[in-house]
Design a protein around this motif. Structure first.
Motif, PDB file in Angstrom:
ATOM      1  N   VAL A  28      14.485   8.373  17.656  1.00  0.00           N
ATOM      2  CA  VAL A  28      13.166   8.951  18.341  1.00  0.00           C
ATOM      3  C   VAL A  28      11.977   8.442  17.422  1.00  0.00           C
ATOM      4  O   VAL A  28      12.078   8.686  16.220  1.00  0.00           O
ATOM      5  N   SER A  29      11.186   7.807  17.858  1.00  0.00           N
ATOM      6  CA  SER A  29      10.057   7.350  16.942  1.00  0.00           C
ATOM      7  C   SER A  29       8.683   7.113  17.737  1.00  0.00           C
ATOM      8  O   SER A  29       8.911   6.815  19.192  1.00  0.00           O
ATOM      9  N   HIS A  30       7.738   7.423  17.257  1.00  0.00           N
ATOM     10  CA  HIS A  30       6.485   7.143  17.890  1.00  0.00           C
ATOM     11  C   HIS A  30       6.173   5.678  18.336  1.00  0.00           C
ATOM     12  O   HIS A  30       6.071   5.306  19.607  1.00  0.00           O
ATOM     13  N   TYR A  31       6.244   4.841  17.453  1.00  0.00           N
ATOM     14  CA  TYR A  31       6.257   3.128  17.861  1.00  0.00           C
ATOM     15  C   TYR A  31       7.661   2.983  18.199  1.00  0.00           C
ATOM     16  O   TYR A  31       8.899   3.106  17.598  1.00  0.00           O
ATOM     17  N   PRO A  32       7.777   2.133  19.275  1.00  0.00           N
ATOM     18  CA  PRO A  32       9.170   1.562  19.752  1.00  0.00           C
ATOM     19  C   PRO A  32       9.710   0.528  18.691  1.00  0.00           C
ATOM     20  O   PRO A  32       8.951   0.068  18.028  1.00  0.00           O
ATOM     21  N   VAL A  33      10.913   0.453  18.455  1.00  0.00           N
ATOM     22  CA  VAL A  33      11.473  -0.267  17.585  1.00  0.00           C
ATOM     23  C   VAL A  33      12.148  -1.664  18.283  1.00  0.00           C
ATOM     24  O   VAL A  33      12.174  -1.665  19.686  1.00  0.00           O
ATOM     25  N   ASP A  34      12.307  -2.824  17.703  1.00  0.00           N
ATOM     26  CA  ASP A  34      12.636  -3.938  18.475  1.00  0.00           C
ATOM     27  C   ASP A  34      14.381  -3.931  18.697  1.00  0.00           C
ATOM     28  O   ASP A  34      15.116  -3.037  18.044  1.00  0.00           O
ATOM     29  N   VAL A  35      14.714  -4.840  19.411  1.00  0.00           N
ATOM     30  CA  VAL A  35      16.216  -4.855  19.604  1.00  0.00           C
ATOM     31  C   VAL A  35      16.898  -5.146  18.484  1.00  0.00           C
ATOM     32  O   VAL A  35      18.112  -4.798  18.322  1.00  0.00           O
ATOM     33  N   ALA A  36      16.516  -6.010  17.685  1.00  0.00           N
ATOM     34  CA  ALA A  36      17.206  -6.330  16.392  1.00  0.00           C
ATOM     35  C   ALA A  36      17.676  -4.866  15.483  1.00  0.00           C
ATOM     36  O   ALA A  36      18.797  -4.826  15.091  1.00  0.00           O
ATOM     37  N   PHE A  37      16.680  -3.966  15.359  1.00  0.00           N
ATOM     38  CA  PHE A  37      16.902  -2.566  14.861  1.00  0.00           C
ATOM     39  C   PHE A  37      17.940  -1.924  15.658  1.00  0.00           C
ATOM     40  O   PHE A  37      18.842  -1.341  14.939  1.00  0.00           O
ATOM     41  N   LEU A  38      17.966  -2.141  16.832  1.00  0.00           N
ATOM     42  CA  LEU A  38      18.871  -1.326  17.764  1.00  0.00           C
ATOM     43  C   LEU A  38      20.247  -1.994  17.594  1.00  0.00           C
ATOM     44  O   LEU A  38      21.260  -1.186  17.544  1.00  0.00           O
ATOM     45  N   ASP A  39      20.207  -3.264  17.615  1.00  0.00           N
ATOM     46  CA  ASP A  39      21.567  -4.117  17.566  1.00  0.00           C
ATOM     47  C   ASP A  39      22.363  -3.695  16.318  1.00  0.00           C
ATOM     48  O   ASP A  39      23.501  -3.907  16.345  1.00  0.00           O
ATOM     49  N   ALA A  40      21.515  -3.416  15.100  1.00  0.00           N
ATOM     50  CA  ALA A  40      22.381  -3.231  13.890  1.00  0.00           C
ATOM     51  C   ALA A  40      23.055  -1.693  13.988  1.00  0.00           C
ATOM     52  O   ALA A  40      23.735  -1.513  12.953  1.00  0.00           O
ATOM     53  N   LYS A  41      22.897  -1.084  15.189  1.00  0.00           N
ATOM     54  CA  LYS A  41      23.638   0.114  15.203  1.00  0.00           C
ATOM     55  C   LYS A  41      24.002   0.288  16.844  1.00  0.00           C
ATOM     56  O   LYS A  41      23.315   0.788  17.506  1.00  0.00           O
ATOM     57  N   PRO A  42      25.074  -0.142  16.890  1.00  0.00           N
ATOM     58  CA  PRO A  42      25.638  -0.379  18.182  1.00  0.00           C
ATOM     59  C   PRO A  42      25.623   0.889  18.933  1.00  0.00           C
ATOM     60  O   PRO A  42      25.910   1.807  18.518  1.00  0.00           O
ATOM     61  N   GLY A  43      25.246   0.902  20.469  1.00  0.00           N
ATOM     62  CA  GLY A  43      25.019   2.020  21.218  1.00  0.00           C
ATOM     63  C   GLY A  43      23.674   2.631  20.982  1.00  0.00           C
ATOM     64  O   GLY A  43      23.644   3.886  21.584  1.00  0.00           O
ATOM     65  N   THR A  44      22.689   2.402  20.166  1.00  0.00           N
ATOM     66  CA  THR A  44      21.858   3.384  19.842  1.00  0.00           C
ATOM     67  C   THR A  44      20.713   2.716  20.836  1.00  0.00           C
ATOM     68  O   THR A  44      20.325   1.794  21.267  1.00  0.00           O
ATOM     69  N   LEU A  45      19.947   3.986  21.323  1.00  0.00           N
ATOM     70  CA  LEU A  45      18.587   3.762  22.304  1.00  0.00           C
ATOM     71  C   LEU A  45      17.475   4.330  21.559  1.00  0.00           C
ATOM     72  O   LEU A  45      17.667   5.254  20.644  1.00  0.00           O
TER      73      LEU A  45
END
Length: 267
Positions: A197-214
């Protein structure tokens, strides 16, 4: 006394630090210039909030509240972002089709009524940033906004604010609002997925580093897929959407549970 940090807390702190690093990373903007995702004064304010929150044990473990294993929690967890209470120009900014109001008073009244008609005693309300544009009153802070927040709290609702760029001043001071806890970011587990949960959306590279993260986010006043400048930064996968908008413009102008947010059709 030494406090033993639970694994969930350690993960929250780690992801929070990575979020702060992400916000400070320059990216290509629409005008061709490279700039950080967020202004330095906001990142500095978040660092102080993150540092303080890392020292405390939160009242609720959101993962256990959502999976039913916390037997003392009988409420529901709701999310909403970007209320922008008392913001005179917000309708002009986002469009009247998204905020169908003809005055700030009407907007405040409808948003507050929608919150009060949704939450109930024992619930948690997580506001994912940008609560108010009320001007500070010397010696009194933000009296009208706090009156609204106190009204929600009187219902037995616990309010958590994940700080947005309009929840602090440009000299780096966090607005003193009537909320129970303040965080730079949060994460929790839901059905074997990590929700960041973050105010600014993060990019997919941030999410891809943690598989399964939304990423449950605010800030955009829309799904990120409605904003051409962001779709190049956050490319979508046709089979799965990685971002969950809690922006009030996308939640029927009311708080929603994680189940409701995920049940909405993708962009």
């Amino acid at each position: 006394m030494k406090v033993t940090m639970l694994p969930d807390a350690k993960k929250t702190i780690s992801m929070g630090e990575e979020y702060l690093n992400f916000l400070g990373t320059p990216h290509l903007c629409q005008d061709g210039a490279f700039r950080p995702h967020a202004p330095n004064w906001f990142i500095d304010a978040l660092r102080r909030v993150h540092s303080e929150s890392a020292k405390k044990i939160p009242k609720y473990n959101l993962s256990t509240c959502l999976d039913g294993s916390n037997k003392s929690f009988i409420g529901r967890v709701y999310f909403i972002s970007d209320l922008h209470l008392f913001h005179v120009n917000i309708v002009k900014f986002v469009g009247i089709e998204k905020r169908p109001f003809h005055s700030t008073e009407e907007m405040n009244s409808v948003i507050v009524a929608n919150i009060l008609n949704t939450v109930s005693n024992g619930d948690i309300l997580i506001i994912v940033g940008d609560i108010t544009f009320e001007r500070v009153v010397p010696g009194s802070g933000y009296p009208e906004t706090n009156k609204i927040l106190h009204e929600i709290q009187k219902m037995g609702v616990y309010i958590i604010n994940v700080i947005g760029n309009h929840d602090c001043t440009k000299d780096g001071h966090i607005m003193r609002l009537a909320v129970d806890e303040v965080y730079a970011s949060l994460n929790f587990e839901y059905k074997n997925r990590t929700i960041f949960v973050s105010h600014y959306p993060v990019d997919v590279a941030f999410l891809d580093a943690k598989p399964g993260t939304l990423n449950l986010h605010g800030h955009t006043h829309a799904s990120i897929w409605e904003l051409p400048i962001l779709t190049s930064l956050y490319p979508k996968n046709a089979s799965e959407f990685r971002h969950i908008s809690a922006n009030i413009e996308t939640t029927e102008l009311r708080p929603m549970t994680i189940e409701e947010l995920l049940a909405r059709p993708g962009p």
